[in-house]
Design a protein around this motif. Sequence first.
Motif, PDB file in Angstrom:
ATOM      1  N   ALA A 175     -26.822 -11.665 -24.122  1.00  0.00           N
ATOM      2  CA  ALA A 175     -27.418 -10.402 -23.013  1.00  0.00           C
ATOM      3  C   ALA A 175     -27.954 -11.011 -21.848  1.00  0.00           C
ATOM      4  O   ALA A 175     -27.648 -10.665 -20.890  1.00  0.00           O
ATOM      5  N   ALA A 176     -28.483 -12.452 -22.092  1.00  0.00           N
ATOM      6  CA  ALA A 176     -29.112 -13.096 -20.819  1.00  0.00           C
ATOM      7  C   ALA A 176     -28.070 -13.561 -19.829  1.00  0.00           C
ATOM      8  O   ALA A 176     -28.314 -13.193 -18.787  1.00  0.00           O
ATOM      9  N   GLU A 177     -27.131 -13.895 -20.411  1.00  0.00           N
ATOM     10  CA  GLU A 177     -25.896 -14.282 -19.377  1.00  0.00           C
ATOM     11  C   GLU A 177     -25.131 -13.203 -18.915  1.00  0.00           C
ATOM     12  O   GLU A 177     -24.860 -13.391 -17.804  1.00  0.00           O
ATOM     13  N   ILE A 178     -25.093 -12.087 -19.771  1.00  0.00           N
ATOM     14  CA  ILE A 178     -24.623 -11.002 -19.089  1.00  0.00           C
ATOM     15  C   ILE A 178     -25.343 -10.464 -17.958  1.00  0.00           C
ATOM     16  O   ILE A 178     -24.818  -9.961 -16.902  1.00  0.00           O
ATOM     17  N   ASP A 179     -26.673 -10.389 -18.245  1.00  0.00           N
ATOM     18  CA  ASP A 179     -27.747  -9.964 -17.196  1.00  0.00           C
ATOM     19  C   ASP A 179     -27.644 -10.950 -15.938  1.00  0.00           C
ATOM     20  O   ASP A 179     -27.542 -10.336 -14.617  1.00  0.00           O
ATOM     21  N   PRO A 188     -17.459  -7.822 -14.643  1.00  0.00           N
ATOM     22  CA  PRO A 188     -17.469  -8.025 -16.293  1.00  0.00           C
ATOM     23  C   PRO A 188     -16.276  -8.753 -16.757  1.00  0.00           C
ATOM     24  O   PRO A 188     -16.466  -9.631 -17.600  1.00  0.00           O
ATOM     25  N   LYS A 189     -15.200  -8.344 -16.198  1.00  0.00           N
ATOM     26  CA  LYS A 189     -14.001  -9.245 -16.886  1.00  0.00           C
ATOM     27  C   LYS A 189     -13.996 -10.548 -16.594  1.00  0.00           C
ATOM     28  O   LYS A 189     -13.765 -11.382 -17.438  1.00  0.00           O
ATOM     29  N   VAL A 190     -14.397 -11.007 -15.330  1.00  0.00           N
ATOM     30  CA  VAL A 190     -14.510 -12.384 -14.924  1.00  0.00           C
ATOM     31  C   VAL A 190     -15.418 -13.074 -16.022  1.00  0.00           C
ATOM     32  O   VAL A 190     -15.175 -13.992 -16.455  1.00  0.00           O
ATOM     33  N   LEU A 194     -14.982 -16.027 -18.801  1.00  0.00           N
ATOM     34  CA  LEU A 194     -15.771 -17.550 -18.783  1.00  0.00           C
ATOM     35  C   LEU A 194     -16.621 -17.640 -19.978  1.00  0.00           C
ATOM     36  O   LEU A 194     -16.388 -18.794 -20.430  1.00  0.00           O
ATOM     37  N   MET A 195     -17.170 -16.754 -20.603  1.00  0.00           N
ATOM     38  CA  MET A 195     -17.992 -16.915 -21.669  1.00  0.00           C
ATOM     39  C   MET A 195     -16.952 -17.111 -22.921  1.00  0.00           C
ATOM     40  O   MET A 195     -17.215 -18.018 -23.892  1.00  0.00           O
TER      41      MET A 195
END
Length: 734
Positions: A175-179, A188-190, A194-195
């Motif tokens: 969640a922190a990485e998405i934020d 979001p796709k990129v 990467l994740m």
Amino acid sequence: MDAKASIETEVSSCRRLDFDKVDQITNDEVSTPPVLNVIKDINKIHTLIPFDLIPKMGMEFESEEDAYNFYLAYAKEVGFGIKRSSFHKDSNGKLMDRVFCCSAEGKREKDKRDLNVRAPRPETRFNCSAKMKVNSRQTGKFRICQLIIEHNHYLSSPNKSHLHRSHRKINSIHAAEIDMAYHVGIAPKVSHELMALQVGGRENLGFIPEDYRNYLRSKRTIQMEVGDTGGVLEYLQKMQLEDPNFFYAIQVDQDDLITNIFWTDGLMRADYASFGDVVCFDTTYRKNNEGRPFALFVGVNNHKQTAIFGAALLYDETASTFEWLFDTFARAMSGKKPNTILTDQDAAMAKGLISTWPETRHRLCIWHIFQNAAIHLSHVFESFKQFANDFSKCVYDFDEEEDFISEWNTMLKKYGLEDNDWLKRMFEIKEKWALVYGRETFCADMTTTQRSESMNSVIKRYVTYKNKFHEFFNHFGRLVDDRRYKELKTDFRAYMSTPVLPFDVDVLKQAASVYTPEVFKWFEIEWGKSYDCGIITYSEVGTVIEYKITPKGRKNYHMVRFDSIGDQISCSCKKFEFSGILCSHSLKVLNIRNIMKIPSQYIIKRWTNKAKAGYVKDHNCCNINNDLDPKVLFTKRYRDLCRLYTQLVTKAAQTEETYKIAKEGLLKILDLVDARLHQEGSSNEMSNATKVSNPTNNTTNASGINIKAYRRYYKYCIYEVQYATAWITRGKYK
């Protein structure tokens, strides 16, 4: 190994359970999976997974959550999803037992609306009876008391298990990485790819792209639960908590709906104090489909970079809106108004400026003038190639009004435009666009609103009209942060390097040491052109000598007046007055007068490396007339102190050492003020006697200082410093 044996080996390693041979399947049997040889195939799968992950009767767990996680890990290895099912609690509400079952348990209930559904969802539940029940009644621990491991449906292979809903979860780290990715504008796709790459594949990530998008959607929903208005207010209040000098203003209509929003932060206000002598204002960018204007107040800093002073989202572009905006901007800047403002040719904007900033010089963007000329005089541009040059001469080339008017009339007669309505209207406002009328007004060498419009193109890389209001604010904040980081790098290069001089001469050495690198390049060009200028002595009276300077390749000349008393110099081109550096014509005269350095009065601070050092005074506000009404005096002094305070706090908060210096200084000032107030309190009787003869001094001391107002102000300062302390403690500046 032959091909047949190879095929059999491959099939046996698959997670698909074998079906018994069925010769015929009727239509009624299509919805029911065939009978499985479940015990044989489950045991085969168990041989492929760690023994410790296989559930067994009597196993115990400390909590219901531990039991769930164990069964979830087992389900992922085997290839099915799970869910929590029935449970029982005792009279105290304590959980006594829980059933965890396969996600294919039961059947979907029939819905009377199914008759109207054209494309029903596929069936995912097959009355599977696989489950694990845990009970805590005997020992207090959750023990497996019932276990069914057989399934009546296909089980997924290892590379597909992560697609089951129960095995998909976005944890706090994800969640922190998405934020972070969202706040810096990564798609979001990129970000998901990467994740996934970081953990060795999508199957190891723990969630799929749909979960990523759902998380962002739910986050936006939570942020905007109270609507766009609530999101905007929450953002502005949060920014004010983080930055005590953050300023915002909101205008609402009769129905209490937001119409206009203006905001600026502490660093913008500090930049305005240093570089707010000239402002470009533009509303070209549109925030959304409805065409809501986004307005920017920008200027130019000492590196000739664009500096943002404030921003606004407007409901419309009427005169009343601009009046509110210009008045609000001045209030945010403690009453300081720019000396010059450049805008496009908008009637409502001009009306708003006249009513709110009558003392500010209003200049029109010359680029817009040429654009409008191309529209209104398109037939002339097409028919006469020389017309563009003649029109440009009227705009740029003349030092004297008489020469401009003469050339203008010649142009009209030459092209038969004496009766052209657009040119008549333009001539009526010639003071706003012809340089002959604006050369004595400092414009930081700007003649267009190109800086505002270039910022509009930059904005498009950060925000789109699809962004909600709170998203728009966040992405605009990213833009501001990036611009400041760019300025930081430029500052670093300016202090850590020196320009390479084409010639080892004193005037260039001096310019390189005081000016920023960009301004030095600008000055170097003027210095180079000075050597190609012709010079003739025109007159000499006492200490004053006038010279005719003719630039290379030009017929027109400029008059330069030099006074040896104080090395005073001025040129008819007015470049110094307009731009802030000496022109090539003046440098030519200084050179022949053997003046090897720039006189100090012709080095203005705003172009130097130390442009932000010290307290930047606003001479319009600091010339305080003590004969004014005491309330007016208080307002002027208060604004002056607020401006000083803003600059002080903005600079002092950058390091721990400067913060301590500022805090200690303010505390000493507070002690001095308290001591003075105590002294005033001990002489109340004398003060009361003074009130009879001079009643206007009842709130001021012998120096005319409003004591009560200052007590309030300094208490406010200490409060802000304490607030800044908490701000720094949280790690804002490290």
